[in-house]
Design a protein around this motif. Structure first.
Motif, PDB file in Angstrom:
ATOM      1  N   ARG A  17       0.813  -1.221   0.000  1.00  0.00           N
ATOM      2  CA  ARG A  17       0.000   0.000   0.000  1.00  0.00           C
ATOM      3  C   ARG A  17       0.851   1.279   0.000  1.00  0.00           C
ATOM      4  O   ARG A  17       0.578   2.233  -0.713  1.00  0.00           O
ATOM      5  CB  ARG A  17      -0.958   0.024   1.185  1.00  0.00           C
ATOM      6  N   GLY A  18       1.925   1.311   0.768  1.00  0.00           N
ATOM      7  CA  GLY A  18       2.788   2.494   0.823  1.00  0.00           C
ATOM      8  C   GLY A  18       3.400   2.820  -0.528  1.00  0.00           C
ATOM      9  O   GLY A  18       3.518   3.999  -0.902  1.00  0.00           O
ATOM     10  N   PHE A  19       3.775   1.799  -1.288  1.00  0.00           N
ATOM     11  CA  PHE A  19       4.336   2.010  -2.624  1.00  0.00           C
ATOM     12  C   PHE A  19       3.321   2.708  -3.519  1.00  0.00           C
ATOM     13  O   PHE A  19       3.631   3.698  -4.189  1.00  0.00           O
ATOM     14  CB  PHE A  19       4.749   0.670  -3.244  1.00  0.00           C
ATOM     15  N   TRP A  20       2.075   2.202  -3.526  1.00  0.00           N
ATOM     16  CA  TRP A  20       1.041   2.750  -4.402  1.00  0.00           C
ATOM     17  C   TRP A  20       0.580   4.124  -3.939  1.00  0.00           C
ATOM     18  O   TRP A  20       0.275   4.985  -4.770  1.00  0.00           O
ATOM     19  CB  TRP A  20      -0.121   1.770  -4.538  1.00  0.00           C
ATOM     20  N   GLU A  21       0.539   4.368  -2.638  1.00  0.00           N
ATOM     21  CA  GLU A  21       0.186   5.705  -2.144  1.00  0.00           C
ATOM     22  C   GLU A  21       1.249   6.720  -2.558  1.00  0.00           C
ATOM     23  O   GLU A  21       0.937   7.828  -2.981  1.00  0.00           O
ATOM     24  CB  GLU A  21       0.015   5.682  -0.626  1.00  0.00           C
ATOM     25  N   ASN A  22       2.517   6.344  -2.436  1.00  0.00           N
ATOM     26  CA  ASN A  22       3.600   7.233  -2.867  1.00  0.00           C
ATOM     27  C   ASN A  22       3.538   7.478  -4.367  1.00  0.00           C
ATOM     28  O   ASN A  22       3.706   8.616  -4.827  1.00  0.00           O
ATOM     29  CB  ASN A  22       4.957   6.661  -2.474  1.00  0.00           C
ATOM     30  N   ALA A  23       3.304   6.437  -5.158  1.00  0.00           N
ATOM     31  CA  ALA A  23       3.223   6.600  -6.616  1.00  0.00           C
ATOM     32  C   ALA A  23       2.104   7.579  -6.974  1.00  0.00           C
ATOM     33  O   ALA A  23       2.273   8.415  -7.865  1.00  0.00           O
ATOM     34  CB  ALA A  23       3.003   5.254  -7.293  1.00  0.00           C
ATOM     35  N   ARG A  24       0.980   7.485  -6.284  1.00  0.00           N
ATOM     36  CA  ARG A  24      -0.132   8.398  -6.542  1.00  0.00           C
ATOM     37  C   ARG A  24       0.290   9.848  -6.298  1.00  0.00           C
ATOM     38  O   ARG A  24      -0.211  10.769  -6.933  1.00  0.00           O
ATOM     39  CB  ARG A  24      -1.332   8.014  -5.687  1.00  0.00           C
ATOM     40  N   ALA A  25       1.257  10.046  -5.407  1.00  0.00           N
ATOM     41  CA  ALA A  25       1.765  11.387  -5.111  1.00  0.00           C
ATOM     42  C   ALA A  25       2.970  11.746  -5.991  1.00  0.00           C
ATOM     43  O   ALA A  25       3.591  12.786  -5.780  1.00  0.00           O
ATOM     44  CB  ALA A  25       2.163  11.475  -3.633  1.00  0.00           C
ATOM     45  N   GLY A  26       3.310  10.875  -6.949  1.00  0.00           N
ATOM     46  CA  GLY A  26       4.435  11.150  -7.841  1.00  0.00           C
ATOM     47  C   GLY A  26       5.790  10.868  -7.211  1.00  0.00           C
ATOM     48  O   GLY A  26       6.798  11.456  -7.593  1.00  0.00           O
ATOM     49  N   ILE A  27       5.812   9.945  -6.260  1.00  0.00           N
ATOM     50  CA  ILE A  27       7.047   9.591  -5.550  1.00  0.00           C
ATOM     51  C   ILE A  27       7.329   8.114  -5.743  1.00  0.00           C
ATOM     52  O   ILE A  27       6.488   7.262  -5.445  1.00  0.00           O
ATOM     53  CB  ILE A  27       6.909   9.891  -4.040  1.00  0.00           C
ATOM     54  N   GLY A  62      14.388   7.948  -8.129  1.00  0.00           N
ATOM     55  CA  GLY A  62      13.709   7.684  -9.397  1.00  0.00           C
ATOM     56  C   GLY A  62      14.684   7.536 -10.549  1.00  0.00           C
ATOM     57  O   GLY A  62      14.287   7.250 -11.674  1.00  0.00           O
ATOM     58  N   ARG A  63      15.973   7.718 -10.288  1.00  0.00           N
ATOM     59  CA  ARG A  63      16.994   7.556 -11.330  1.00  0.00           C
ATOM     60  C   ARG A  63      17.538   6.142 -11.304  1.00  0.00           C
ATOM     61  O   ARG A  63      17.633   5.517 -10.248  1.00  0.00           O
ATOM     62  CB  ARG A  63      18.122   8.560 -11.117  1.00  0.00           C
ATOM     63  N   GLY A  64      17.901   5.666 -12.493  1.00  0.00           N
ATOM     64  CA  GLY A  64      18.454   4.333 -12.573  1.00  0.00           C
ATOM     65  C   GLY A  64      19.123   4.095 -13.915  1.00  0.00           C
ATOM     66  O   GLY A  64      19.359   5.024 -14.687  1.00  0.00           O
ATOM     67  N   THR A  65      19.400   2.824 -14.170  1.00  0.00           N
ATOM     68  CA  THR A  65      20.081   2.394 -15.386  1.00  0.00           C
ATOM     69  C   THR A  65      19.224   1.359 -16.090  1.00  0.00           C
ATOM     70  O   THR A  65      18.702   0.436 -15.448  1.00  0.00           O
ATOM     71  CB  THR A  65      21.446   1.768 -15.027  1.00  0.00           C
ATOM     72  N   GLU A 109      15.036   1.597 -31.302  1.00  0.00           N
ATOM     73  CA  GLU A 109      16.402   1.695 -31.815  1.00  0.00           C
ATOM     74  C   GLU A 109      17.237   2.666 -30.971  1.00  0.00           C
ATOM     75  O   GLU A 109      18.460   2.619 -31.009  1.00  0.00           O
ATOM     76  CB  GLU A 109      16.392   2.141 -33.281  1.00  0.00           C
ATOM     77  N   LYS A 110      16.578   3.549 -30.233  1.00  0.00           N
ATOM     78  CA  LYS A 110      17.280   4.521 -29.392  1.00  0.00           C
ATOM     79  C   LYS A 110      17.626   3.961 -28.016  1.00  0.00           C
ATOM     80  O   LYS A 110      18.338   4.600 -27.250  1.00  0.00           O
ATOM     81  CB  LYS A 110      16.446   5.783 -29.232  1.00  0.00           C
ATOM     82  N   LEU A 111      17.111   2.786 -27.690  1.00  0.00           N
ATOM     83  CA  LEU A 111      17.366   2.190 -26.382  1.00  0.00           C
ATOM     84  C   LEU A 111      18.727   1.512 -26.380  1.00  0.00           C
ATOM     85  O   LEU A 111      19.036   0.709 -27.270  1.00  0.00           O
ATOM     86  CB  LEU A 111      16.277   1.179 -26.031  1.00  0.00           C
ATOM     87  N   VAL A 112      19.525   1.816 -25.367  1.00  0.00           N
ATOM     88  CA  VAL A 112      20.854   1.236 -25.228  1.00  0.00           C
ATOM     89  C   VAL A 112      20.992   0.743 -23.794  1.00  0.00           C
ATOM     90  O   VAL A 112      20.769   1.513 -22.843  1.00  0.00           O
ATOM     91  CB  VAL A 112      21.950   2.276 -25.543  1.00  0.00           C
ATOM     92  N   ILE A 113      21.352  -0.514 -23.637  1.00  0.00           N
ATOM     93  CA  ILE A 113      21.573  -1.071 -22.304  1.00  0.00           C
ATOM     94  C   ILE A 113      22.641  -0.227 -21.608  1.00  0.00           C
ATOM     95  O   ILE A 113      23.673   0.096 -22.197  1.00  0.00           O
ATOM     96  CB  ILE A 113      22.006  -2.548 -22.388  1.00  0.00           C
ATOM     97  N   GLY A 114      22.387   0.124 -20.365  1.00  0.00           N
ATOM     98  CA  GLY A 114      23.304   0.958 -19.604  1.00  0.00           C
ATOM     99  C   GLY A 114      22.954   2.434 -19.630  1.00  0.00           C
ATOM    100  O   GLY A 114      23.593   3.234 -18.946  1.00  0.00           O
ATOM    101  N   SER A 115      21.928   2.802 -20.406  1.00  0.00           N
ATOM    102  CA  SER A 115      21.525   4.210 -20.488  1.00  0.00           C
ATOM    103  C   SER A 115      20.874   4.661 -19.183  1.00  0.00           C
ATOM    104  O   SER A 115      20.173   3.889 -18.525  1.00  0.00           O
ATOM    105  CB  SER A 115      20.521   4.418 -21.623  1.00  0.00           C
ATOM    106  N   PRO A 116      21.065   5.936 -18.832  1.00  0.00           N
ATOM    107  CA  PRO A 116      20.388   6.462 -17.646  1.00  0.00           C
ATOM    108  C   PRO A 116      18.907   6.691 -17.928  1.00  0.00           C
ATOM    109  O   PRO A 116      18.537   7.140 -19.013  1.00  0.00           O
ATOM    110  CB  PRO A 116      21.113   7.780 -17.373  1.00  0.00           C
ATOM    111  N   VAL A 117      18.076   6.361 -16.950  1.00  0.00           N
ATOM    112  CA  VAL A 117      16.628   6.546 -17.051  1.00  0.00           C
ATOM    113  C   VAL A 117      16.125   7.231 -15.789  1.00  0.00           C
ATOM    114  O   VAL A 117      16.827   7.283 -14.778  1.00  0.00           O
ATOM    115  CB  VAL A 117      15.887   5.201 -17.276  1.00  0.00           C
ATOM    116  N   GLU A 118      14.891   7.733 -15.871  1.00  0.00           N
ATOM    117  CA  GLU A 118      14.266   8.346 -14.704  1.00  0.00           C
ATOM    118  C   GLU A 118      12.793   7.985 -14.672  1.00  0.00           C
ATOM    119  O   GLU A 118      12.174   7.768 -15.710  1.00  0.00           O
ATOM    120  CB  GLU A 118      14.445   9.855 -14.718  1.00  0.00           C
ATOM    121  N   ALA A 119      12.262   7.940 -13.468  1.00  0.00           N
ATOM    122  CA  ALA A 119      10.851   7.599 -13.279  1.00  0.00           C
ATOM    123  C   ALA A 119       9.957   8.766 -13.669  1.00  0.00           C
ATOM    124  O   ALA A 119      10.290   9.933 -13.440  1.00  0.00           O
ATOM    125  CB  ALA A 119      10.589   7.207 -11.829  1.00  0.00           C
ATOM    126  N   VAL A 120       8.838   8.416 -14.277  1.00  0.00           N
ATOM    127  CA  VAL A 120       7.743   9.342 -14.539  1.00  0.00           C
ATOM    128  C   VAL A 120       6.479   8.618 -14.095  1.00  0.00           C
ATOM    129  O   VAL A 120       6.485   7.403 -13.907  1.00  0.00           O
ATOM    130  CB  VAL A 120       7.663   9.749 -16.030  1.00  0.00           C
TER     131      VAL A 120
END
Length: 137
Positions: A17-27, A62-65, A109-120
């Motif tokens: 529940r905490g995960f989904w409540e945070n996601a609803r708040a954009g976290i 929210g940042r990752g690889t 074609e623009k996706l490259v393993i190891g690229s930086p990503v961020e949560a939206v």
């Protein structure tokens, strides 16, 4: 069956529940053990490291690889048929845990393993917001 097929929804329970409540708040959040500070995902009733039942949902950057991705050409649920093909990714968060989600990139074609990503966050309705990822530039 309705004209628009329903998509599967996560079962929200006391553990996640905490995960989904945070996601609803954009976290974006991961579960952290209040005893040994182990950071893990998905949530569990006890810490996988020390077995403590004292867990909290902790906001993360929210940042990752981008570790892997796949392009689905078949709708395993009718509710996804209109979005074919769609991309599913495996992200290694900066804080350690792995997360499976969608990547919002229309050109694989623009996706490259190891690229930086961020949560939206994609709001589905007033009860559900889904964390997804995009390329970080």
């Amino acid at each position: 069956m309705s004209a628009t097929a329903a998509r599967p929804r996560p079962k929200i329970d006391p553990i996640n529940r905490g995960f989904w409540e945070n996601a609803r708040a954009g976290i974006l959040s991961v579960q952290t053990c209040d005893n040994c500070r182990d950071v893990h995902f998905p949530g569990s009733p006890v810490c996988p490291r020390c077995l403590s039942g004292d867990q909290s949902w902790t906001p993360v950057s929210g940042r990752g690889t981008l570790l892997s991705w796949v392009r689905f050409h078949r709708a395993y649920w009718d509710g996804f048929r209109a979005e074919l093909p769609y991309l599913v990714c495996l992200v290694g968060l900066e804080e350690g845990p792995l997360l499976i989600s969608n990547i919002l990139e229309t050109d694989p074609e623009k996706l490259v393993i190891g690229s930086p990503v961020e949560a939206v966050f994609e709001t589905v309705d007033e009860e559900l917001t889904l964390p997804k990822f995009r390329m970080r530039g």
